[in-house]
Design an enzyme around this catalytic site. Structure first.
Site, PDB file in Angstrom:
ATOM      1  N   HIS A  97      29.529  36.670  23.753  1.00 31.20           N
ATOM      2  CA  HIS A  97      28.747  37.745  24.391  1.00 31.20           C
ATOM      3  C   HIS A  97      27.334  37.807  23.818  1.00 31.20           C
ATOM      4  O   HIS A  97      26.860  38.860  23.376  1.00 31.20           O
ATOM      5  CB  HIS A  97      29.462  39.093  24.221  1.00 31.20           C
ATOM      6  N   SER A 219      26.428  48.722  45.777  1.00 35.26           N
ATOM      7  CA  SER A 219      25.755  49.038  44.510  1.00 35.26           C
ATOM      8  C   SER A 219      24.247  49.172  44.689  1.00 35.26           C
ATOM      9  O   SER A 219      23.517  48.193  44.571  1.00 35.26           O
ATOM     10  CB  SER A 219      26.070  47.952  43.474  1.00 35.26           C
ATOM     11  N   ASP A 269      30.192  44.983  26.235  1.00 31.62           N
ATOM     12  CA  ASP A 269      30.130  43.715  25.495  1.00 31.62           C
ATOM     13  C   ASP A 269      28.986  42.832  25.988  1.00 31.62           C
ATOM     14  O   ASP A 269      28.593  41.893  25.305  1.00 31.62           O
ATOM     15  CB  ASP A 269      31.481  42.979  25.516  1.00 31.62           C
TER      16      ASP A 269
HETATM   17  N1  LIG Z   1      34.988  46.055  26.410  1.00 27.80           N
HETATM   18  C1  LIG Z   1      35.972  45.180  26.372  1.00 27.80           C
HETATM   19  O1  LIG Z   1      36.812  45.159  25.480  1.00 27.80           O
HETATM   20  C2  LIG Z   1      36.095  44.187  27.479  1.00 27.80           C
HETATM   21  C3  LIG Z   1      37.246  43.395  27.627  1.00 27.80           C
HETATM   22  C4  LIG Z   1      37.315  42.495  28.692  1.00 27.80           C
HETATM   23  C5  LIG Z   1      36.236  42.375  29.566  1.00 27.80           C
HETATM   24  N2  LIG Z   1      35.134  43.146  29.348  1.00 27.80           N
HETATM   25  C6  LIG Z   1      33.941  43.074  30.186  1.00 27.80           C
HETATM   26  O2  LIG Z   1      34.142  43.673  31.455  1.00 27.80           O
HETATM   27  C7  LIG Z   1      33.102  43.198  32.311  1.00 27.80           C
HETATM   28  C8  LIG Z   1      33.703  42.786  33.654  1.00 27.80           C
HETATM   29  O3  LIG Z   1      34.477  41.597  33.479  1.00 27.80           O
HETATM   30  P1  LIG Z   1      35.280  40.958  34.691  1.00 27.80           P
HETATM   31  O4  LIG Z   1      36.085  39.854  34.133  1.00 27.80           O
HETATM   32  O5  LIG Z   1      35.934  42.018  35.488  1.00 27.80           O
HETATM   33  O6  LIG Z   1      34.095  40.315  35.538  1.00 27.80           O
HETATM   34  P2  LIG Z   1      34.189  39.762  37.021  1.00 27.80           P
HETATM   35  O7  LIG Z   1      33.203  38.658  37.120  1.00 27.80           O
HETATM   36  O8  LIG Z   1      35.586  39.514  37.426  1.00 27.80           O
HETATM   37  O9  LIG Z   1      33.682  41.001  37.895  1.00 27.80           O
HETATM   38  C9  LIG Z   1      32.386  41.494  37.809  1.00 27.80           C
HETATM   39  C10 LIG Z   1      32.068  42.243  39.076  1.00 27.80           C
HETATM   40  O10 LIG Z   1      30.799  42.873  38.914  1.00 27.80           O
HETATM   41  C11 LIG Z   1      30.147  42.813  40.162  1.00 27.80           C
HETATM   42  N3  LIG Z   1      28.735  43.088  39.998  1.00 27.80           N
HETATM   43  C12 LIG Z   1      27.731  42.264  39.570  1.00 27.80           C
HETATM   44  N4  LIG Z   1      26.557  42.907  39.578  1.00 27.80           N
HETATM   45  C13 LIG Z   1      26.830  44.191  39.994  1.00 27.80           C
HETATM   46  C14 LIG Z   1      26.023  45.325  40.212  1.00 27.80           C
HETATM   47  N5  LIG Z   1      24.684  45.309  40.016  1.00 27.80           N
HETATM   48  N6  LIG Z   1      26.624  46.456  40.659  1.00 27.80           N
HETATM   49  C15 LIG Z   1      27.953  46.499  40.871  1.00 27.80           C
HETATM   50  N7  LIG Z   1      28.768  45.440  40.695  1.00 27.80           N
HETATM   51  C16 LIG Z   1      28.194  44.300  40.262  1.00 27.80           C
HETATM   52  C17 LIG Z   1      30.484  41.420  40.663  1.00 27.80           C
HETATM   53  O11 LIG Z   1      30.226  41.275  42.060  1.00 27.80           O
HETATM   54  C18 LIG Z   1      31.960  41.344  40.327  1.00 27.80           C
HETATM   55  O12 LIG Z   1      32.778  41.840  41.358  1.00 27.80           O
HETATM   56  C19 LIG Z   1      32.432  42.040  31.538  1.00 27.80           C
HETATM   57  O13 LIG Z   1      31.259  42.479  30.910  1.00 27.80           O
HETATM   58  C20 LIG Z   1      33.468  41.679  30.522  1.00 27.80           C
HETATM   59  O14 LIG Z   1      32.928  40.999  29.418  1.00 27.80           O
HETATM   60  C21 LIG Z   1      35.050  44.041  28.330  1.00 27.80           C
END
Ligand SMILES: NC(=O)c1ccc[n+]([C@@H]2O[C@H](COP(=O)([O-])OP(=O)(O)OC[C@H]3O[C@@H](n4cnc5c(N)ncnc54)[C@H](O)[C@@H]3O)[C@@H](O)[C@H]2O)c1
Length: 373
Positions: A97, A219, A269
């Protein structure tokens, strides 16, 4: 020819996961690689040293020896006390990250290490190493978000499903990818009213049709703000791979929420998609700003280490085999590298080589215009 693979214990606050289960270790030792496991590394996930020994690993008490391996595989990004182990002939494979980790990025660049990130490795289905953790974090977001709404934790005292004659809580999910989808499913399972937000209209259509959300919103900051003001719980899960998360909700919009409302920003993250979000730990997960409770833990799956370690390990093990084979054959970091590692290489010989990550570091002159992917 076999190489050595190091599996250190995790050091991030509250982190109990381990990157390889004993069976995943066995798949590496079977291939002729030597796996050095730090004694006790699997304890938090329920894997004992005896299990690792039976899988063919060498158990070592000294973390320095583990980091002396050819490849180090771990769950979370190295912590500052681990930077001293970086060296130019080391390959690191972990969640990094980097867009939210400028100091780590500098340490990686300065050392000349080759760093591969789990979260940017892509295949035709998406992000196969991030997905299992996003699945778990999304499910957890529904649980912790609902719990934070309790008056006991300082929330508004709103129950997700409402009651007869009382409307349910309103939840908003930003980004309907893996994490957002699981959060939406969990919150709908608690009978909340869930609105999903995404830039991808096809995804909004599919989710509405499948009944994963009650309503959808494209969005666009101003339009999203009209939902935020009324939301009891907002879950942030927007991602542009490798890049700093887009800011979808402004500080003014957070300030417009009712006191005791809750935001859970999983995208923290990658820097967070809610303007007021800043990283918190499992030990001290929340803070209040503008009267709104913020839960912005960067390692949410770390509190479910049994499930999360098994899921992560299953996804990592086959890619680690390819990486180890590439390292053994001198192909790692070259164009002949295995396609199973596509997108994973972030930093190579002092240069950021991932386009999304490089965009987050345009202030680093040595990163600009030097991307390979
Ligand atoms: N905090 C934690 O412990 C933890 C754990 C796992 C994942 N995550 C994080 O969660 C986040 C999402 O991961 P994911 O695997 O679901 O990703 P993903 O790629 O499956 O989904 C991301 C989504 O965001 C959308 N998106 C992009 N830009 C956007 C915007 N401006 N407005 C609205 N939607 C938008 C995309 O179209 C997509 O549908 C990541 O940052 C990942 O690292 C955090």
């Amino acid at each position: 020819m076999g190489i050595t693979i190091g599996l250190p214990a995790e050091t991030k606050q509250g982190e109990r996961r381990v990157a390889l289960s004993p069976s995943a270790v066995h798949s590496q030792t079977e291939r002729g690689h030597r796996v050095l496991v730090q004694a006790g590394a699997g304890d938090g996930a329920g894997f004992s040293d005896t299990d690792y020994k039976a899988a063919g690993a060498d158990l070592l008490p000294d973390v320095g020896e583990i980091w002396g391996a050819d490849v180090v595989v771990k769950v979370k990004e190295p912590q500052p006390e681990e930077y001293r182990y970086f060296r130019s002939d080391l390959v690191l494979f972990a969640f990094l990250h980097l867009a939210a980790e400028p100091e780590l990025t500098d340490a990686l660049l300065d050392s000349g290490i080759n760093a591969y990130a789990f979260e940017t490795l892509g295949d035709r289905h998406g992000l196969p190493l991030l997905a299992p953790m996003s699945e778990i974090a999304g499910r957890a977001a529904a649980i912790v978000g609902a719990a934070q709404l309790s008056a006991v934790t300082g929330g508004s005292g709103t129950l997700m499903g409402g009651a007869a004659g009382v409307p349910p809580a309103k939840a908003l999910v930003i980004g309907l990818g893996v994490a957002g989808t699981m959060a939406a499913r969990g919150m709908r399972g608690l009978d909340a009213h869930v609105t999903g937000v995404d830039v991808d209209l096809g995804r909004l259509y599919d989710h509405k049709l499948a009944g994963i959300v009650d309503a959808t919103q494209v969005s666009e900051t101003k339009l999203v703000g009209e939902h935020v003001v009324d939301a009891d719980l907002v879950v942030g899960a927007a991602l542009v791979p490798g890049a700093k998360a887009p800011t979808v909700i402004t500080e003014e919009q957070v300030a417009s929420m009712r006191p005791g409302s809750v935001v859970v920003d999983l995208a923290i993250d990658q820097g967070g998609c809610i303007a007021t979000a800043r990283p918190t730990s499992l030990g001290d997960p929340t803070y209040t700003e503008h009267g709104v409770l913020h839960y912005c833990v960067t390692n949410v799956p770390g509190q479910f280490p049994r499930t999360a370690s098994a899921a992560l390990s299953a996804a990592v093990a086959p890619r680690l085999l390819r990486l180890a084979d590439d390292v053994a054959a001198g192909r790692a970091g070259t164009v002949e590298e295995s396609p199973a590692l596509t997108g994973a290489r972030n930093v190579n010989d002092g240069v950021i080589v991932h386009e999304g990550v490089a965009e987050a570091f345009t202030d680093r002159p040595h990163a600009v215009g030097r991307t390979e992917e």
